[in-house]
Design an enzyme around this catalytic site. Structure first.
Site, mmCIF file in Angstrom:
data_model
loop_
_atom_site.group_PDB
_atom_site.id
_atom_site.type_symbol
_atom_site.label_atom_id
_atom_site.label_comp_id
_atom_site.label_asym_id
_atom_site.label_seq_id
_atom_site.Cartn_x
_atom_site.Cartn_y
_atom_site.Cartn_z
ATOM 1 N N GLU A 1 0.952 -1.228 0.036
ATOM 2 C CA GLU A 1 -0.092 -0.004 -0.030
ATOM 3 C C GLU A 1 0.890 1.390 -0.144
ATOM 4 O OE1 GLU A 1 -3.933 -1.920 2.339
ATOM 5 O OE2 GLU A 1 -2.370 -0.842 3.436
ATOM 6 N N CYS B 1 3.351 8.796 0.788
ATOM 7 C CA CYS B 1 4.123 7.638 1.648
ATOM 8 C C CYS B 1 4.101 6.216 1.049
ATOM 9 C CB CYS B 1 3.157 7.557 2.775
ATOM 10 S SG CYS B 1 3.654 6.408 4.062
ATOM 11 N N CYS C 1 7.239 -6.699 7.502
ATOM 12 C CA CYS C 1 8.367 -5.912 8.168
ATOM 13 C C CYS C 1 8.870 -6.962 9.111
ATOM 14 C CB CYS C 1 7.868 -4.778 8.598
ATOM 15 S SG CYS C 1 9.224 -3.871 9.728
ATOM 16 N N CYS D 1 7.794 -4.414 15.711
ATOM 17 C CA CYS D 1 7.245 -3.559 16.853
ATOM 18 C C CYS D 1 5.684 -3.652 17.149
ATOM 19 C CB CYS D 1 7.236 -2.060 16.223
ATOM 20 S SG CYS D 1 8.953 -1.823 15.709
ATOM 21 N N CYS E 1 2.491 -1.933 15.818
ATOM 22 C CA CYS E 1 2.440 -1.562 14.446
ATOM 23 C C CYS E 1 1.658 -2.846 13.732
ATOM 24 C CB CYS E 1 3.688 -1.258 13.965
ATOM 25 S SG CYS E 1 3.934 -1.222 12.232
ATOM 26 N N CYS F 1 -0.914 6.327 10.184
ATOM 27 C CA CYS F 1 0.374 5.573 10.404
ATOM 28 C C CYS F 1 0.186 4.370 11.309
ATOM 29 C CB CYS F 1 1.097 6.570 11.356
ATOM 30 S SG CYS F 1 1.627 8.156 10.718
HETATM 31 N N1 SAH Z 1 9.866 1.006 9.481
HETATM 32 C C1 SAH Z 1 10.167 2.309 9.450
HETATM 33 C C2 SAH Z 1 9.142 2.902 8.459
HETATM 34 C C3 SAH Z 1 7.587 2.981 8.755
HETATM 35 S S1 SAH Z 1 7.309 4.491 9.333
HETATM 36 C C4 SAH Z 1 9.943 3.119 10.829
HETATM 37 O O1 SAH Z 1 9.642 2.284 11.574
HETATM 38 O O2 SAH Z 1 10.239 4.048 11.042
HETATM 39 C C5 SAH Z 1 5.605 4.297 10.123
HETATM 40 C C6 SAH Z 1 5.793 5.060 11.325
HETATM 41 O O3 SAH Z 1 4.425 4.965 11.894
HETATM 42 C C7 SAH Z 1 6.605 4.812 12.258
HETATM 43 O O4 SAH Z 1 7.116 5.837 13.081
HETATM 44 C C8 SAH Z 1 5.712 3.924 13.230
HETATM 45 O O5 SAH Z 1 6.493 3.714 14.449
HETATM 46 C C9 SAH Z 1 4.417 4.744 13.429
HETATM 47 N N2 SAH Z 1 3.485 3.805 13.729
HETATM 48 C C10 SAH Z 1 3.082 2.347 13.748
HETATM 49 N N3 SAH Z 1 2.044 2.276 14.344
HETATM 50 C C11 SAH Z 1 1.317 3.190 14.611
HETATM 51 C C12 SAH Z 1 0.360 3.429 15.151
HETATM 52 N N4 SAH Z 1 -0.495 2.696 15.721
HETATM 53 N N5 SAH Z 1 -0.161 4.909 15.421
HETATM 54 C C13 SAH Z 1 0.734 5.701 15.350
HETATM 55 N N6 SAH Z 1 1.978 5.688 14.704
HETATM 56 C C14 SAH Z 1 2.341 4.445 14.436
HETATM 57 FE FE1 SF4 Z 2 8.186 -2.389 10.943
HETATM 58 FE FE2 SF4 Z 2 6.183 -1.101 11.956
HETATM 59 FE FE3 SF4 Z 2 8.394 -1.369 13.392
HETATM 60 FE FE4 SF4 Z 2 8.245 0.395 11.268
HETATM 61 S S1 SF4 Z 2 7.018 0.499 13.153
HETATM 62 S S2 SF4 Z 2 10.116 -1.245 11.887
HETATM 63 S S3 SF4 Z 2 7.036 -0.830 9.797
HETATM 64 S S4 SF4 Z 2 7.214 -3.112 12.645
#
Ligand code: SAH
Ligand code: SF4
Length: 361
Positions: free
Chosen positions: A92, A105, A112, A116, A119, A349
């Site tokens: 996406e 974006c 991934c 985390c 996420c 996000c």
């Molecule tokens: N993997 C990279 C690029 C993805 S960026 C990274 O983690 O930086 C996506 C962003 O959205 C990251 O900062 C992640 O921590 C944030 N994110 C993930 N889940 C989220 C959520 N439920 N609410 C707000 N931000 C979130």
């Molecule tokens: Fe991967 Fe989501 Fe962690 Fe970014 S925030 S590194 S996309 S698991």
């Protein structure tokens, strides 16, 4: 023999390939300019290239293209694209309009590996890296959508101003950890920055990482792009809990890598801080964040957590977010409060986690 996907080649690589066919190097520049026009459909469009050369290209090469299988429009103007890749996986991208600017974006991987635990993309696990062509394909599809929606003559806009005429900023904040797909990321960035193609400047491109420390410096040394770091907590116990990568590269190492990032003049690192209720949102934690960021040229992007039924975490209330922000501001930090966009179409996000098998419409 399998045909070469020309969309995967940087200009120097294309030049070498073209020379290998016995053609003059200037042909590569012509071909590059054609194939990176988002509305390019086939070799017969290359009217300034002789027919027999076009036939040779068609025999030896192919041009991959991503067409969205689904396009969803949010009530706030955000657009989410879902693409079926050639092997059936789905990725996406999200187009975010802000005033008269458009930010795209993009995804860098299918799924991934970083896991985390807040996420949604992380729950998919790692499936595979995207090719450079698949990264660029997302940009082209978004530009085509913008072109189609505009009153302008499509070609005119492209020729005079390239991609930034249609997409102002590119952020690698979609699915995946871009620094774990380093080679294809670099290739895609180099192609997107090529003057004969999309002509993006490095200041319009931001790569976001969860903190793959050894790759951060390498990125900055190789391409003049902006860096965003998903920090989210400055206490190791808390960051360990949220982001397993912290066990390999703990907070102080990550912040050292930020200090060592070769930032171009007048630019700052973007520190991303997802605020989660009761976990990382206290005034004491804001003060600790200020202390830890000492000496790092940065701005702080506060993202109140987007809740998801799959996770136990909650968004703090507005007052808590505002108090936290005030502490950062009083310490002299530039802060941005990112209100989530596109939540109604799961484009905010952390909400990207496409299921396979999106039906083409
Ligand atoms: N993997 C990279 C690029 C993805 S960026 C990274 O983690 O930086 C996506 C962003 O959205 C990251 O900062 C992640 O921590 C944030 N994110 C993930 N889940 C989220 C959520 N439920 N609410 C707000 N931000 C979130
Ligand atoms: Fe991967 Fe989501 Fe962690 Fe970014 S925030 S590194 S996309 S698991």
């Amino acid at each position: 023999m399998e045909k070469v996907d020309l969309k995967n080649l940087t200009l120097p690589e294309l030049t070498a390939w073209v020379e290998g066919l016995g053609l003059k190097p200037f042909r590569a520049r012509q071909i590059f300019a054609w194939i990176h026009r988002p509305d390019f459909t086939g070799f017969d469009q290359m009217t300034d290239i002789a027919k027999h050369v076009r036939a040779l290209l068609a025999e030896k090469a192919r041009l991959s293209r991503l067409e969205p299988a689904r396009v969803e429009h949010s009530t706030d103007g955000t657009v989410k694209f879902a693409f079926n890749l050639e092997d059936g996986h789905v990725i996406e991208s999200v187009l975010i309009p802000e005033d008269d600017r458009h930010t795209l974006c993009v995804s860098s991987q299918v799924g991934c590996a970083m896991g985390c635990n807040f996420c949604l993309t992380g729950t998919m696990g790692f499936i595979r890296n995207l090719t450079a062509a698949e990264i660029i394909g997302q940009v082209d599809a978004a530009i085509r959508l913008r072109m189609a929606a505009s009153q302008q003559q499509q070609m005119d806009g492209w020729q005079t101003q390239g991609a930034p005429r249609w997409i102002n900023n590119l952020v690698f904040m979609g699915m995946g950890e871009p620094l774990l797909n380093f080679d294809n990321l670099l290739k895609a960035i180099n192609i997107l920055m090529e003057q004969r193609g999309h002509d993006f400047s490095g200041r319009r491109i931001t790569v976001s990482t969860c903190g793959i420390v050894p790759k951060m410096k390498q990125l900055g040394q190789q391409v003049p792009v902006n860096l965003a770091v998903s920090l989210h907590a400055v206490e190791d116990e808390i960051r360990d809990q949220l982001m397993p990568v912290n066990k390999t590269y703990p907070v102080d190492e990550l912040l050292r890598a930020c200090r060592e990032y070769p930032l171009p003049p007048r630019r700052r690192i973007m520190i991303e801080y997802v605020m989660i209720k009761g976990l990382n949102d206290s005034p004491a934690q804001a003060r600790l964040l200020v202390k830890k960021l000492h000496g790092i040229r940065c701005k702080i992007n506060i993202l109140p957590y987007n809740e998801n039924p799959d996770f136990p975490y909650q968004r703090p209330d507005d007052e808590t977010v505002e108090n936290f922000r005030q502490i950062l501001r009083r310490a002299g930090h530039t802060t941005l409060l990112r209100h989530s966009r596109g939540a109604d179409i799961s484009a905010a996000c952390g909400q990207l986690a496409a299921q396979s098998g999106v039906e083409a419409t």
